[in-house]
Design an enzyme around this catalytic site. Structure first.
Site, PDB file in Angstrom:
ATOM      1  N   ALA A 128       1.210  -1.102  11.059  1.00 48.31           N
ATOM      2  CA  ALA A 128       0.825  -2.422  10.571  1.00 48.31           C
ATOM      3  C   ALA A 128       0.173  -2.268   9.205  1.00 48.31           C
ATOM      4  O   ALA A 128      -0.131  -1.165   8.766  1.00 48.31           O
ATOM      5  CB  ALA A 128      -0.124  -3.115  11.551  1.00 48.31           C
ATOM      6  N   GLU A 149      -6.333  -3.791  12.408  1.00 47.02           N
ATOM      7  CA  GLU A 149      -6.073  -4.582  11.207  1.00 47.02           C
ATOM      8  C   GLU A 149      -7.125  -5.680  11.036  1.00 47.02           C
ATOM      9  O   GLU A 149      -7.506  -6.009   9.906  1.00 47.02           O
ATOM     10  CB  GLU A 149      -4.668  -5.185  11.250  1.00 47.02           C
ATOM     11  CG  GLU A 149      -3.543  -4.185  11.486  1.00 47.02           C
ATOM     12  CD  GLU A 149      -3.623  -2.949  10.596  1.00 47.02           C
ATOM     13  OE1 GLU A 149      -3.968  -3.078   9.407  1.00 47.02           O
ATOM     14  OE2 GLU A 149      -3.346  -1.839  11.089  1.00 47.02           O
ATOM     15  N   GLU A 207      -2.887  -4.398   6.697  1.00 42.94           N
ATOM     16  CA  GLU A 207      -3.957  -5.378   6.780  1.00 42.94           C
ATOM     17  C   GLU A 207      -3.989  -6.368   5.632  1.00 42.94           C
ATOM     18  O   GLU A 207      -5.068  -6.776   5.162  1.00 42.94           O
ATOM     19  CB  GLU A 207      -5.306  -4.645   6.848  1.00 42.94           C
ATOM     20  CG  GLU A 207      -5.692  -3.875   5.588  1.00 42.94           C
ATOM     21  CD  GLU A 207      -5.252  -2.427   5.549  1.00 42.94           C
ATOM     22  OE1 GLU A 207      -5.809  -1.645   4.756  1.00 42.94           O
ATOM     23  OE2 GLU A 207      -4.336  -2.065   6.315  1.00 42.94           O
ATOM     24  N   GLU A 228       0.845  -1.190   0.000  1.00 41.75           N
ATOM     25  CA  GLU A 228       0.000   0.000   0.000  1.00 41.75           C
ATOM     26  C   GLU A 228       0.889   1.252   0.000  1.00 41.75           C
ATOM     27  O   GLU A 228       1.863   1.295   0.755  1.00 41.75           O
ATOM     28  CB  GLU A 228      -0.900   0.016   1.234  1.00 41.75           C
ATOM     29  CG  GLU A 228      -1.980   1.069   1.157  1.00 41.75           C
ATOM     30  CD  GLU A 228      -2.925   1.018   2.362  1.00 41.75           C
ATOM     31  OE1 GLU A 228      -4.111   1.287   2.194  1.00 41.75           O
ATOM     32  OE2 GLU A 228      -2.455   0.721   3.470  1.00 41.75           O
TER      33      GLU A 228
END
Length: 872
Positions: free
Chosen positions: A272, A307, A274, A127
């Site tokens: 984090a 997440e 996902e 991402e």
């Protein structure tokens, strides 16, 4: 030339032209330590045969491109991060073989070699648009597809992807190293930014969760081997199971995937990510080598839940384009806190949210770079600067207000319907709001316009009339802050003026009266009310007894800047330390912080009030937030003439609190860290040196590995320890973390030569990792005499544009934010505001993302000067 960019218009055209069936991707991770071979086969259909489109790819080189069996010349079709695909047919197959680079910046496929045991670990981070650094891809969220991965790697590695890990197939050795291939099953339909490949000799812990549909969902936790002794897998599994229990019930939909892995990985940029069934989390922040403050433990639990929420909202149903990024992140932010409160031991999660993330959202929403929650995203460059607390925390706050307005049951019913209706597909804000309207029977058109489509925040201020100890009238005034008026004065050559005019919004809030009883300030009465427009008279409060403290937005239901009435401001010094409700304390502390930044109270009054709260604060995240903002007030907002005395008095008071705190408590640890960072007194520095050397101790306070580095860096920055002490400490802790801390300590050495060396490492060394760079930047600005940094002010402004053009976005942003000469705020020889304005004027409309970062820094200078003027 598009470079690495992709516009929304290009994405819409491509999505209208093609539909992807699947990807088949082979990654050969055995070729070298610098590169890997990526082979991608994509099957897709085209609605208009004869048209052309393009693939996205960032790679060192392309060896082969075949379209429908026809070889295309890579030198002709591959340029500027794109592979051109001409003359498409109704059904197409494209094959791309590329030589791709491993990353050391946390983007694409990151490669890390552990200095402790020389073992190598990889993980992907895709991402926003970095899957194209790993394989050829149609890189946009609405071109969902099935992904099948084949990974060739050393046979003793663990390979993790979105699907369960298969048994490996043995291959011939490579340079004497045993090699295998892992052939993963096809993935669910998903967006390319959610793919995951994690590889290396990771240590593994396993468990399982019984889903509401009866399935046993395999759970696993991973970390590199040299950090395995610090893994607390049992707690991570407990949080994970509790999260699944809550989300499956709240959404009415079982977990939609086959397994759930969580890998804690080194040198990670974010908290984090996902990835479907294979979440990556930051090892540095969430695997604890030393005793952490409880606020960090709280943050880890929240991140795990955040997440998990994405598995449904964002993964099962994905935004069509990045302008609805907020819908992913705000929703996960809101649901994570709700899950923590309702199904974990972190029942104070909304306090943590207010004390940390929401305060940052208020701050960012009062910058010239603010934007609506639903931001206009023209291209990928726009996306990268919108991963901010407006997208996360303001969006979650507005969802919390929406839930207060429509009711939690109606909201969750709408979520269930939305997820069911658009499962495995893409959706928009309009799609989501339509479901909320159906469930709640409320028209959300005006609500959406005012809350989601307009930037900025308003002020809620109580106005009271009192007679005979009761309220005769209570009115809530809603105002637009003055800060927005000055954005027109920002240098804006070749650009329109910055105009931010938030509307006066509707608010559903609670007003509460608190009274002092037996030495404690406790709730006496509460009223739920609706606020709208400039003035709202609250008839229901007429006749109520006047409390010692009137709180608006009790329970923190809405998103607004809050103020006390005149009686409350006058009473605050006498009652603040007696306020027992942690959420109300955080509300009052946040109001004080905002009042300080607005120039309504002096820095020294703010410090006096906050020290009252710190002395008794039990909520760890609130305490961490208070201490962080206390440091900013001391270093930037107190008038320079009085700053040394105020800092010294505050450091001495914090030292007293360390002695008074319960041994081994979170308050003791946090106050000690703040004291050690703040003190400049020679005797107190000698005391810290004695603690580091083991010649003195504080009962209950453990000076373990990370505490030792913190103490040493403070002593280095104040000139009490030097290079030999750094090398000796590194010998004690010759790990990745130790090396990063040593790099930061060297950068903190108070000499011009050391600062120039740190500058060269952080800015000019292209081989430096992202984690080491962050440590060096933090050490560089750690100075007791800011004049040491004078030579770097002009260097900064002459170099950042070139840095922006030549470094990865993450590394460039670290440099631009970390080296802005803010520490020269009070320097009599350098006017950093004038330097900033000169640079902005010459930049004009070029590089809007870089301009945005400098505008943020500029505003902080203005805020500090305003606060200092008030403090004088």
């Amino acid at each position: 030339m598009p470079g690495y960019n992709l516009t929304r218009e290009e994405a819409e055209v491509r999505a209208g032209l093609i539909t992807i069936q699947d990807y088949d991707i082979t990654l050969d991770l055995t070729t070298s330590a610098e590169t890997f071979v990526s082979t991608t086969v994509i099957r897709f259909s085209c609605s208009t045969p004869g048209e052309a489109t393009f693939l996205d790819l960032i790679a060192r080189g392309v060896r082969r491109v075949e379209l429908n069996g026809l070889a295309l010349d890579p030198a002709t079709v591959f340029a500027d991060s794109r592979i051109q695909l001409p003359n498409l047919t109704a059904e197409n197959t494209v094959v791309v073989e590329a030589l791709a680079d491993y990353s050391h910046t946390g983007e694409g496929l990151h490669r890390f070699t552990d200095p402790v045991d020389d073992k190598t670990y990889l993980y992907s981070q895709c991402e926003v648009a970095d899957a194209r650094r790993i394989f050829a891809v149609f890189e946009q969220p609405d071109l969902k597809a099935i992904f099948t991965f084949h990974v060739i790697a050393p046979s003793d590695w663990t390979i993790i992807s979105n699907q369960p890990t298969p048994l490996p197939v043995t291959l011939p050795p490579v340079d004497g190293v045993p090699v295998a291939r892992w052939d993963f099953a096809p993935s669910p339909i998903m967006s390319s930014y959610l793919v995951a490949v994690i590889a290396g000799p990771y240590e593994r812990w396993v468990d399982c969760y019984r889903s509401t549909d009866g399935r046993e969902i395999p759970l696993a936790v991973f970390v590199r081997q040299s950090m395995a002794c610090y893994m607390d897998a049992e707690e991570i599994f407990d949080i994970t199971k509790r999260g699944f229990e809550f989300f499956e019930t709240a959404f009415g939909i079982p977990y939609p995937y086959e397994k759930y892995d969580q890998a804690f990985v080194p040198e990670y940029n974010a908290g984090a990510m996902e990835n479907i069934g294979a979440v990556t989390l930051t090892e540095a922040r969430y695997i604890f080598r030393s005793k952490p403050v409880e606020a960090v433990v709280d943050a880890r639990a929240n991140t795990i839940l955040h997440e998990q929420a994405h598995m449904w909202f964002g993964n099962l149903v994905t935004m069509k384009w990045w302008n609805d990024l907020w819908l992913n992140e705000s929703f996960a932010e809101y649901m994570a806190h709700l899950a923590a409160v309702e199904n974990t031991r972190w029942t104070g999660a909304w306090v943590d949210f207010l004390a940390s993330r929401k305060l940052v959202a208020y701050q960012q929403d009062q910058l010239p770079t603010t934007h609506p929650i639903v931001a206009e995203i023209r291209d990928l460059a726009d996306v990268e600067v919108n991963f901010d607390m407006i997208t996360y925390a303001k969006g979650a706050s507005v969802l919390k207000q929406l839930v207060a307005w429509v009711g939690q049951d109606n909201f969750l019913d709408a979520v269930h319907n939305y997820l069911t209706k658009y499962a495995e597909g893409n959706a928009t804000l309009a799609d989501f709001l339509a479901e909320v309207e159906k469930s709640s029977r409320r028209d959300l058109g005006r609500w959406s316009k005012l809350w989601l489509e307009e930037a900025g925040v308003t002020i809620l201020r109580p106005e009271t009339v009192v007679a005979d100890g009761v309220y005769e009238r209570v009115t809530i005034l809603q105002e637009v802050p003055e800060v927005y008026d000055r954005f027109a004065t920002v240098p804006h050559r070749d650009l329109p003026e910055i105009v931010v005019t938030p509307s006066l919004r509707p608010h559903h809030i609670k007003l509460a009266g608190y009274r002092l009883a037996a030495g404690e300030l406790v709730g006496d009465w509460v009223e739920e009310v609706d606020i709208d427009g400039e003035r709202t008279d609250l008839v229901a409060l007429a006749g109520k007894p006047v409390p010692d403290l009137l709180i608006i937005n009790d329970d923190d239901l809405t998103y607004a800047k809050l103020r006390l009435d005149e009686a409350g401001r006058a009473a605050l010094p006498g009652v603040l330390g007696a306020l027992r409700d942690p959420l109300t304390r955080a509300l009052v502390a946040g109001s004080l912080w905002d009042s300080l930044r607005d120039g309504e109270i002096s820095a020294q009054f703010y410090i006096e009030m906050i020290l009252k709260v710190i002395a008794t604060e039990t909520a760890s995240m609130t305490l961490l937030s208070l201490l962080t903002r206390l440091m900013t007030a001391l270093r930037s907002y107190v008038t320079p003439a009085q700053r040394p005395a105020v800092m010294a008095a505050t450091a001495s008071y914090l030292k007293e609190l360390v002695g008074q705190a319960e041994p081994g408590s979170d308050q003791q640890l946090q106050c000690f860290q703040a004291f050690a960072t703040l003190t400049r007194d020679p005797a107190q520095l000698d005391y810290l040196g004695a603690i580091l050397d083991g010649e003195a101790e504080i009962p209950g306070l453990i000076i373990d590995t990370d505490r030792r580095w913190e103490l040493l860096i403070n002593l280095v920055a104040t000139g009490r320890r030097g290079g030999s002490a750094i090398e000796a400490e590194l010998e004690r802790d010759n790990t990745m973390s130790g090396r990063e801390s040593a790099a930061g300590a060297r950068a903190a050495l108070p000499s011009l030569n050391s600062k120039w060396q740190a500058w060269q490492v952080a800015v000019e060394d292209l081989s430096i990792s992202n984690a080491t760079q962050r440590s060096v930047l933090a050490g560089f600005v750690k100075v007791t005499d800011p004049s040491l940094l004078r030579p770097f002010a002009s260097q900064y402004f002459s170099q950042i544009e070139q840095t922006w053009a030549t470094r990865s976005r993450e590394m460039a942003q670290n440099i631009v934010e970390g080296l802005y000469p803010y520490r020269l705020l009070d320097d009599p020889e350098i006017d950093i505001l004038a330097l900033t304005d000169q640079w902005l004027d010459q930049l004009g409309a070029r590089l809007p993302a870089l301009r945005r970062l400098i505008l943020v820094a500029r505003e902080e200078v203005i805020r500090a000067r305003l606060a200092q003027a008030v403090d004088r």
